[in-house]
Design a protein around this motif. Structure first.
Motif, PDB file in Angstrom:
ATOM      1  N   ASP A 129      55.743  39.922  40.856  1.00 40.73           N
ATOM      2  CA  ASP A 129      54.528  40.481  41.460  1.00 40.73           C
ATOM      3  C   ASP A 129      53.246  40.052  40.759  1.00 40.73           C
ATOM      4  N   GLN A 130      53.305  39.908  39.448  1.00 42.30           N
ATOM      5  CA  GLN A 130      52.100  39.650  38.674  1.00 42.30           C
ATOM      6  C   GLN A 130      52.366  38.578  37.636  1.00 42.30           C
ATOM      7  N   GLY A 134      47.045  36.136  36.051  1.00 42.33           N
ATOM      8  CA  GLY A 134      46.419  37.012  37.029  1.00 42.33           C
ATOM      9  C   GLY A 134      45.820  38.242  36.383  1.00 42.33           C
ATOM     10  N   TYR A 147      43.037  43.724  41.838  1.00 42.45           N
ATOM     11  CA  TYR A 147      44.275  42.973  41.589  1.00 42.45           C
ATOM     12  C   TYR A 147      45.479  43.909  41.655  1.00 42.45           C
ATOM     13  N   GLU A 148      45.354  45.083  41.048  1.00 43.46           N
ATOM     14  CA  GLU A 148      46.449  46.057  41.124  1.00 43.46           C
ATOM     15  C   GLU A 148      46.674  46.526  42.556  1.00 43.46           C
ATOM     16  N   ARG A 150      46.416  44.821  45.154  1.00 42.56           N
ATOM     17  CA  ARG A 150      47.121  43.781  45.912  1.00 42.56           C
ATOM     18  C   ARG A 150      48.532  43.545  45.406  1.00 42.56           C
ATOM     19  N   THR A 151      48.781  43.780  44.110  1.00 44.28           N
ATOM     20  CA  THR A 151      50.060  43.391  43.513  1.00 44.28           C
ATOM     21  C   THR A 151      50.909  44.567  43.042  1.00 44.28           C
TER      22      THR A 151
END
Length: 381
Positions: A129-130, A134, A147-148, A150-151
């Motif tokens: 996932d990450q 990133g 970012y969190e 989305r992932t």
């Protein structure tokens, strides 16, 4: 750490409020791995469950108190340094913010990156996932919460960076709004923002849990409450008795929002954060008009408040190390979890002091080098 500009007079009440917020954040992050910090420990039968939960699981709400304080202090500082919000000097403001935030952030990111590369649990991301790149890129661009969103959830050691993204967006945008918008329009925008956007976190679908917790707009709305409180405090110098009453009412509102959160959400139709933000704003207005005298029994809490930035960025290193050590020694035994809380706070405080001194020396060296540079237009003797 002192920033460029005139000396800042410390307010003992505001420092204590900020200290309480950071203590709640640290305890919350320590409580989560243990599920319940004081229960089912040996102290479970001695303390009310409501008190246990209020102390243990209000870290998220405490971050919103930080947002209100941030808006309040930044607004008052701009007025103190530049005379008026419409006269804010962008370069001075951005340089001061950068020197306060970036050096420590870079040091923390370096440590996080090393631990993630070594695969240490709590710091290494799930590669499905990450990625480390990133996480780093979003932290440096102040889009960590996005970012969190989305992932998915970031590793615990990195996760604290989400609120910094919201504050940085405020630091970048607020001075520009002050320059671009007439004062009345600015106040109207802030009021609409504060009233309308706080409940947005409760309107985001539960399925989008991460973004529901960490979206920009609700955090910005809490900051707007702080800005409005600062503007009120600059215009209205209330009498000491009124100021003390305002601070007391604000404290009661915060206690109610944290201790009876479900009821607060019902009364405010799913927007209990209103009560929390308004309560913090009332306390700040009261403290600005009536600065409480330092009290010996609360000096430690005020000192935690002055170190809140260092504590916030560094405490997860201590928390995750202690949780791993406890599990290695006692496994899942819950009876003695309560004994780690005071030592963890003490170690976090010591680490924050070291970081604060290191950053202060860096800033002093920077000013020393600047003062030794030759003037662009030498003066004749």
């Amino acid at each position: 750490m002192h920033l460029p500009g005139p000396p800042v007079t410390r307010n003992f009440g505001i420092d204590c409020l900020r200290g309480l917020a950071i203590v709640l954040v640290i305890v919350h992050h320590l409580a989560l791995p243990f599920r319940l910090p004081l229960g089912p420990s040996l102290l479970h039968d001695w303390l009310p469950k409501r008190l246990i939960n209020a102390i243990s699981f209000n870290g998220y709400e405490a971050v919103f108190i930080f947002f209100v304080i941030s808006g309040f202090l930044i607004t008052r500082r701009i007025v103190a340094v530049d005379g008026d919000l419409r006269q804010v000097r962008l370069r001075r403001f951005y340089v001061a913010r950068a020197w306060r935030i970036v050096p420590l952030l870079l040091a923390v990111l370096a440590a996080l990156t090393v631990l993630a590369a070594l695969g240490v649990p709590g710091f290494a991301p799930d590669p499905r996932d990450q990625s480390i790149h990133g996480l780093l890129g979003s932290a440096l661009s102040f889009t960590f919460n996005w970012y969190e969103g989305r992932t998915g959830w970031a590793p615990a050691g990195w996760d604290v960076l989400w609120s910094l993204s919201i504050e940085e967006a405020f630091y970048v945008g607020f001075p520009l709004l002050c320059l671009w918008l007439p004062r009345r329009v600015l106040v109207a925008v802030l009021l609409i923002w504060a009233v309308c956007l706080v409940p947005l976190r409760d309107l985001v679908p539960v399925a989008d849990e991460v973004w529901r917790e960490k979206a920009y707009w609700p955090g910005m709305a809490a900051i707007a409450w702080g800005v409005l409180a600062a503007l009120l405090s600059l215009k209205w110098r209330c009498p000491p008795r009124t100021a003390r009453l305002l601070a007391l009412l604000g404290a009661l509102a915060i206690v109610f929002a944290m201790g009876w959160g479900r009821l607060a959400h019902q009364l405010f139709r799913g927007a209990g954060m209103y009560l929390l933000c308004v309560g913090a704003a009332c306390m700040l207005v009261g403290f600005a008009a009536w600065a409480p005298q330092p009290r010996a029994g609360l000096r430690w809490l005020a000192r935690m408040g002055t170190l809140s930035y260092e504590l916030y960025l560094s405490h997860m290193f201590v928390v995750l190390a202690v949780v791993a050590s406890y599990r290695a020694l006692l496994g899942a035994e819950p009876a003695w979890t309560f004994v780690v809380y005071v030592p963890v706070l003490a170690v976090c405080y010591g680490l924050a002091v070291l970081l604060n001194r290191a950053m202060a020396r860096l800033l002093q060296r920077r000013h020393g080098n600047a003062s030794r540079r030759p003037s662009a237009k030498p003066t004749s003797p």
